[in-house]
Design an enzyme around this catalytic site. Structure first.
Site, PDB file in Angstrom:
ATOM      1  CB  CYS A  11      -6.472   1.451 -48.012  1.00  0.00           C
ATOM      2  SG  CYS A  11      -6.078   3.396 -47.801  1.00  0.00           S
ATOM      3  CB  CYS A  47       5.457   6.471 -41.665  1.00  0.00           C
ATOM      4  SG  CYS A  47       7.049   5.662 -42.079  1.00  0.00           S
ATOM      5  CG  ASN A  80      -0.945  -2.897  -3.058  1.00  0.00           C
ATOM      6  OD1 ASN A  80      -1.656  -2.245  -3.421  1.00  0.00           O
ATOM      7  ND2 ASN A  80      -0.849  -3.742  -1.997  1.00  0.00           N
ATOM      8  CB  CYS A  90      -4.104   1.041 -39.613  1.00  0.00           C
ATOM      9  SG  CYS A  90      -5.308   0.780 -40.981  1.00  0.00           S
ATOM     10  CB  CYS A 105      -0.830   0.019   1.294  1.00  0.00           C
ATOM     11  SG  CYS A 105      -2.165   1.087   1.022  1.00  0.00           S
TER      12      CYS A 105
HETATM   13  C1  LIG Z   1      -9.795   1.257  -3.055  1.00  0.00           C
HETATM   14  C2  LIG Z   1      -8.909   0.282  -2.937  1.00  0.00           C
HETATM   15  C3  LIG Z   1      -8.485  -0.152  -1.753  1.00  0.00           C
HETATM   16  C4  LIG Z   1      -7.348  -1.207  -1.741  1.00  0.00           C
HETATM   17  N1  LIG Z   1      -6.953  -1.667  -0.517  1.00  0.00           N
HETATM   18  C5  LIG Z   1      -6.071  -2.883  -0.725  1.00  0.00           C
HETATM   19  C6  LIG Z   1      -5.658  -3.203   0.780  1.00  0.00           C
HETATM   20  O1  LIG Z   1      -6.339  -2.920   1.760  1.00  0.00           O
HETATM   21  N2  LIG Z   1      -4.844  -4.210   0.919  1.00  0.00           N
HETATM   22  C7  LIG Z   1      -4.180  -4.402  -0.370  1.00  0.00           C
HETATM   23  O2  LIG Z   1      -3.472  -5.514  -0.288  1.00  0.00           O
HETATM   24  N3  LIG Z   1      -4.492  -4.076  -1.659  1.00  0.00           N
HETATM   25  C8  LIG Z   1      -5.322  -2.983  -1.675  1.00  0.00           C
HETATM   26  N4  LIG Z   1      -5.680  -2.483  -2.871  1.00  0.00           N
HETATM   27  C9  LIG Z   1      -4.895  -2.871  -3.908  1.00  0.00           C
HETATM   28  C10 LIG Z   1      -5.637  -4.038  -4.910  1.00  0.00           C
HETATM   29  O3  LIG Z   1      -5.686  -5.105  -4.101  1.00  0.00           O
HETATM   30  C11 LIG Z   1      -4.736  -4.283  -6.170  1.00  0.00           C
HETATM   31  O4  LIG Z   1      -3.643  -4.941  -5.788  1.00  0.00           O
HETATM   32  C12 LIG Z   1      -4.831  -3.311  -7.056  1.00  0.00           C
HETATM   33  O5  LIG Z   1      -5.799  -2.607  -7.185  1.00  0.00           O
HETATM   34  C13 LIG Z   1      -4.320  -3.607  -8.512  1.00  0.00           C
HETATM   35  O6  LIG Z   1      -5.439  -4.630  -9.042  1.00  0.00           O
HETATM   36  P1  LIG Z   1      -6.652  -3.946 -10.062  1.00  0.00           P
HETATM   37  O7  LIG Z   1      -5.865  -3.248 -11.071  1.00  0.00           O
HETATM   38  O8  LIG Z   1      -7.344  -5.359 -10.404  1.00  0.00           O
HETATM   39  O9  LIG Z   1      -7.377  -3.004  -9.330  1.00  0.00           O
HETATM   40  C14 LIG Z   1      -6.741  -1.604  -2.909  1.00  0.00           C
HETATM   41  C15 LIG Z   1      -7.085  -0.841  -4.358  1.00  0.00           C
HETATM   42  C16 LIG Z   1      -8.318  -0.171  -4.082  1.00  0.00           C
HETATM   43  C17 LIG Z   1      -8.709   0.479  -5.476  1.00  0.00           C
END
Ligand SMILES: Cc1cc2nc3c(=O)[nH]c(=O)nc-3n(C[C@H](O)[C@H](O)[C@H](O)COP(=O)(O)O)c2cc1C
Ligand code: SF4
Lengths: 421, 423
Positions: free
Chosen positions: A345, A355, A202, A390, A137
């Protein structure tokens, strides 16, 4: 019908589609709806120690692209803001009611042995199938020395992973942050600490937009904003690369991976599985459309597997890893030229101007005073730009014209460090 | 072609190339690229209004998502699981008053997602590649008799065969398909209905007996004895009469017969059409007959309806299409006399009508004449109850058993349905 069931580090699920730790897995109500919709498993929204965190109001920013929502989503949410006990009780009940689904619990506690020793037995006691360590996070928690503050220091990752393996029998997944320069280092550290698997990515540090009236980033909380975590379709290519890097690194090759990042369709999932992922996790796509998207993911993946003759996920898992290589090993003798199908085309001229202005002046725009787009083979380097700009499917294709010989950079005369072939 | 003053009815008014153009696909199939662009317009609504508007309840956003992920098999299943005639419906449904009429895109853009065209895209490949999507459950040993190989009868047959029952279908005509095969304008279902039926029957367990009419070749009592359950999908085989003298004489035809003849004709140049055609009626059959007369080369086609445009059962899109094709549409005109010269049809005398203050249709006592070589009647169809003894009918309708599979009930409008209780 293809068999979609998976066994990921001993955690079984009827299909590889898990929901990532996030709002969709925040509480029993959501998770039950997800299981009813057909999701194979969940990683429960990250638990921390009491007292729970407090969240702000106005949490998301989004990027639209050409009027389409949403290319990317950004959030400034923290981990679960509900008391630990409430979460644990719900996890226990849901797992009991849905024994065939994967129930993984995401954890984030301070970087000291006592905290981990304290929380792990409580999680184990719920009957959950495994834990995921949220070292990713990028906002809020990192400022308290957790989340990506841990994930950015390989030594911490190794240390915490080792504690988790010491104090719990549960399978352990280390969730990696993409906010680093080389994802192989944290992955190697997780492996050295004894983790059973890694999951990634993440969210990515980001500011989605600046509100030009407020002169502040969005989401705006009472006039101010902060960097948040970016996810959704826009981050998928980054996630694909990071998964590939870990899959083909000699040190981490074979380390189980649960892939995350911009996954929303069966095809996205299949691509990550081809790069070695054992399961995939979804957050934004579910937050955009609801849990029912898993329906097409299940049916699409199994029909595609049927069409390819793959009976199980293992039949194609990792099949693309061997074809991801370093640039220096690519065949420099491989030569392709653009071919424009004049019948298809529509004479938009995009190939020419792309290009002409930005590449190799290899597409002419007229002949005998008439608008006509033709490739000058001698100038075409086979970059594919025209094909990508294209707007008509299959109008510009690339034809192979070389003599099938091979030479890569390692033996090329222009390479000062060339090893004589 | 020289003009005759009287009885100018002839085949081959137009050359082969023009006819091929006139009777080719009115709404050609979407390419993959067109389909992807159109699919991307769908918002994937929750509890989508388009689904609510679909009489067969197809999960429309669900199949559109399948198109957008190239999961065509999943998309086809979503459609055909709900409605085995999803291919036909993609072509002939009045989508503008059903799913597309309710699409939320009508709001800001006034342009709904082209659901019909997408549905065709999602299913065409199934019939083209003859892909088997369904197999039969273990045989149950139960036998069901079905009267009528139209959409209702065949949908019912397919659903029952899938469950493992043995089905026999009795059809009076030479081909299966009913309305689909005989009753739809040729340019809406080019080379399609027979292929669809063949695919549907390929599930196995269904035997169709052609030339087997209820009341003539088979009786209901006999069927009830031979089968555990009987399903009547006999449609509306009769045509309502105008109630005008001479309507059964030369020059006057039922529009449905004209439409059927045209559908069955391999070479449209062999089908005779009047130089001046008058079509009487206000439904889609009237529109189909009028437009097809025009497309066969009729010089003047007049469609006369006794009430106003709003009460025509043809949709506004169909009405607009007829006008675009050069059909003259007369409202508030009712036929009172078929005019003949030397026994040959010469025209129709109409009376202007209007609605009185209570909304009742009344004649004005003012008359006008339209010249005609051919008059096509399209004022509605009716149940033919020969062979329907006993409590099976009520008020000219068959008493339907509401426990019939929903997919069969959907076709009740085109084919009346009854299931005798299985024994
Ligand atoms: C609102 C929100 C809250 C999140 N909270 C957490 C969390 O508490 N713990 C965690 O490991 N990842 C958290 N994530 C990350 C997601 O688990 C995930 O890794 C990330 O959104 C990428 O995946 P996606 O592209 O499918 O959204 C959060 C994502 C979002 C959008
Ligand atoms: S109403 Fe229109 S936009 Fe909404 S789900 Fe149906 S087709 Fe898609």
């Amino acid at each position: 019908m293809a068999d979609l069931s998976t066994n990921f580090i001993g955690i079984k699920s009827p299909n590889p589609f898990w929901l990532a730790s996030a709002p969709p897995t925040d509480k029993a109500y959501n998770v039950i709806r997800a299981f009813e919709a057909g999701w194979g498993g969940v990683v429960w929204k990250t638990l921390g120690l009491d007292p729970p965190v407090v969240n702000v109001s106005s949490r998301y920013g989004a990027v639209q692209w050409n009027g389409q929502r949403m290319a990317g989503l950004n959030n400034i949410e923290l981990i679960s803001d509900r008391p630990l006990r409430v979460n644990l009780d719900e996890i226990r009940q849901v797992k009991r009611d849905w024994p065939d689904r994967a129930m993984v619990v995401s954890l984030m506690v301070p970087c000291d042995e006592e905290s981990w020793k304290y929380i792990l037995p409580m999680v184990e006691d719920t009957g959950a199938d495994g834990v995921e360590l949220n070292f990713g996070c990028p906002h809020g928690m990192s400022e308290r020395g957790m989340g990506s503050a841990v994930g950015q220091v390989p030594e911490y990752i190794q240390m915490v992973a080792a504690w988790v393996k010491q104090y719990s029998k549960l399978p352990c997944i280390v969730k990696l942050t993409p906010n680093i320069t080389d994802v192989r280092y944290p992955a190697r550290a997780a492996k050295a600490g004894g983790t059973d698997a890694v999951s990634l990515i993440n969210t990515i540090n980001s500011i989605t937009t600046i509100d030009l009236d407020l002169m502040a980033p969005t989401p705006t909380v009472d006039g101010k904003g902060t960097h948040g975590g970016y996810c959704g379709p826009a981050v998928r290519p980054i996630a694909l690369n990071m998964v590939a890097e870990i899959a083909r690194d000699p040190i981490t090759h074979g380390l189980p991976i649960s892939a995350i990042g911009g996954i929303g369709t069966w095809r996205d999932a299949a691509e990550f599985i081809a790069l070695g992922a054992g399961t995939v996790q979804v957050c934004t796509a579910a937050m955009h459309y609801g849990f029912r998207i898993v329906d097409d993911m299940i049916s699409g993946l199994s029909h595609w597997m049927d069409s390819k003759g793959y009976k199980t996920i293992e039949d194609f898992r990792g099949k693309a890893i061997g074809n991801v290589t370093d640039w220096k090993y690519l065949n420099l003798k491989y030569d392709i030229k653009a071919r424009i199908n004049q019948d298809l085309c529509i004479k938009c001229g995009l190939c020419h101007i792309a290009c002409e202005d930005t590449s190799h002046q290899a597409i002419t725009a007229e002949r005998d005073g008439k608008r006509l787009f033709e490739v000058v083979d001698a100038e075409c380097v086979g970059c594919n730009l025209c094909m990508h700009v294209c707007p008509v499917d299959d109008c510009i294709t690339m034809e192979r014209v070389d003599d099938a010989s091979f030479q890569n950079w390692t033996t090329h005369p222009n390479n000062p460090m060339s090893q004589k072939a | 072609m020289s003009r005759k003053e009287l009885g100018d009815v002839a085949a081959g008014r137009l050359d082969a190339a023009t006819l091929a153009r006139h009777f080719g696909d009115v709404a050609p199939a979407l390419s993959r690229q067109q389909a992807l662009i159109e699919a991307s317009r769908c918002h994937f609504c929750y509890d989508a209004p388009c689904i609510q508007a679909c009489p067969t309840g197809i999960d429309i956003p669900g199949f559109i998502r399948g198109i957008s992920t190239d999961n065509l098999k999943g998309a086809a299943h979503k459609i055909l699981d709900a409605n085995i005639f999803g291919g036909q419906c993609a072509r002939v449904c009045p989508t503008e008053i059903l799913c597309e009429g309710e699409c939320v895109r009508n709001g800001p853009e006034d342009k709904p997602v082209q659901i019909g065209a997408l549905q065709r895209y999602a299913t065409d490949w199934v019939f083209e590649s003859d892909t088997r999507l369904y197999s039969r459950a273990a045989p149950t040993g139960k036998r069901v008799g079905i009267v009528g190989a139209g959409p209702a009868g065949l949908a019912c047959a397919h659903a029952l065969a899938k469950l493992g029952h043995e089905v026999e279908v009795f059809e009076s005509r030479a081909k299966s398909g009913g309305l689909n095969e005989y009753g739809i304008a040729a340019y809406k279902v080019v080379d399609f209905s027979a292929r669809e039926v063949e695919w549907l029957l390929s599930i196995g367990g269904i035997t169709v007996h052609h030339g087997s009419a209820l009341g003539h070749d088979i009786t209901l009592a006999d069927l009830r004895q031979r089968f555990g359950a009987v399903f009547l999908g006999i449609g509306l085989g009769g045509v309502n009469a105008l109630g005008v003298t001479g309507e059964h004489e030369e020059g006057v035809r039922n529009a449905v017969d004209f439409i059927a003849e045209l559908r069955q004709a391999k070479d449209k140049g062999t089908v005779p059409v009047g130089r001046r055609v008058v079509v009487i009626g206000g439904g889609n059959t009237a529109i189909d007959a009028a437009i097809q007369s025009k497309r066969l080369g009729a010089e003047r086609v007049t469609l006369a309806y006794r009430r106003g445009a709003e009460t025509m059962s043809a949709t506004s899109l169909e009405q607009a299409f007829a006008k675009e094709e050069g059909v003259t549409v007369l409202h508030f005109s009712r036929p009172v006399e078929l005019l003949r010269k030397d026994g040959v049809l010469a025209g129709v005398r109409f009376e202007h009508t209007s609605l009185d203050s209570s909304g009742k249709l009344v004649g004005s006592g003012e008359y006008f004449t339209v010249e005609a070589d051919v008059v096509l009647k399209a004022i509605g169809q009716a149940l033919v109850d020969s062979g329907l003894e006993g409590p099976v009918t009520k008020n000219g309708r068959i008493v339907a058993d509401e426990t019939a599979p929903p997919v069969c009930r959907v076709f009740m409008r085109v084919a009346i349905v009854s299931v005798a209780k299985p024994t």
